[in-house]
Design a protein around this motif. Structure first.
Motif: not given
Length: 262
Positions: A76-102
């Protein structure tokens, strides 16, 4: 170049087809073809269309122009420049036991810091109390030693006794004893006065800006020409000691009670 209406264009990446008004556009599984007045677009293709006026090149007015047909999975090199590639979302997950220890670690650190602060405070207070007790003990010791020296009298050596009266006193108090020593000698010698003393107790009665007033309690045994058998009495000295003046004695009270009456 426009492919003929009966030509299969399913393999083309891009094509230009003029379609008369009213022609249906539909999706087909194989590609872009012209059959019986219809344009079929294969699965995976995208179409862009616009209305054009082809009256100058012989086509009917109001025809529809398909300007591109391209597979979605190709470049899609010649596709419309208006096309936007969505950025991946960064999700941080914390284990419950880790949170309790912290949380437990944080609570322990807070408890240790609190205990440490209390310990330092208690230690400082203990140090202050010990220093105060040591000062108080020194005040009592100085006052007691002075009172004992003032109460141990021998009429045969009045000068030694007067020296004890002036020991560790301020210049003002020393001058006072120098002035009264001849009169004291006139009393002690004719009476043949002797006395010995033993300490009972000493207590700091007041403290003001490093100046302490100490009461010293003594038991005094005395003999004289009037009472050769001897007598015993309890006397109290009030001795003022100035820590700010090299622990000097600034005033003495009760000395008269240790001497014979005139």
């Amino acid at each position: 170049m426009v492919p003929p209406l009966d030509q299969d264009v399913s393999g083309l990446h891009q094509c230009r087809v003029v379609v008369q008004d009213g022609v249906d556009l539909a999706l087909d599984d194989v590609g872009v073809v012209q059959r019986r007045g219809s344009v079929h677009v294969g699965r995976g293709f995208g179409l862009r269309r616009r209305e054009v006026d082809n009256s100058q090149d012989g086509a009917a007015v109001g025809s529809t122009e398909i300007v591109s047909a391209r597979r979605d999975d190709e470049s899609t090199a010649d596709a419309s420049p208006a096309a936007v590639v969505p950025r991946p979302e960064h999700v941080i997950s914390v284990n419950v036991s880790t949170a309790v220890r912290l949380a437990t670690v944080v609570a322990l650190i807070a408890a240790v810091l609190t205990a440490g602060g209390l310990w330092l405070s208690a230690r400082g207070e203990l140090t202050r109390l010990r220093a105060s007790a040591a000062d108080e003990q020194r005040f009592e010791q100085i006052a007691t030693e002075y009172a004992l020296g003032a109460s141990n009298i021998n009429y045969q050596d009045v000068n030694a006794w007067v020296a004890k009266l002036k020991a560790n006193t301020t210049p003002q108090l020393t001058a006072k004893f120098d002035a009264t020593a001849p009169k004291l000698q006139e009393i002690l010698v004719p009476l043949k006065w002797t006395s010995t003393a033993a300490p009972i107790a000493a207590e700091v009665m007041s403290t003001t800006n490093g100046i302490d007033k100490v009461n010293v309690f003594l038991t005094v045994n005395s003999t004289s020409a009037q009472t050769p058998e001897g007598s015993q009495m309890t006397i109290t000295y009030s001795v003022t000691v100035d820590r700010n003046n090299d622990w000097k004695i600034t005033d003495v009270g009760g000395l008269d009670s240790a001497l014979p009456s005139k």
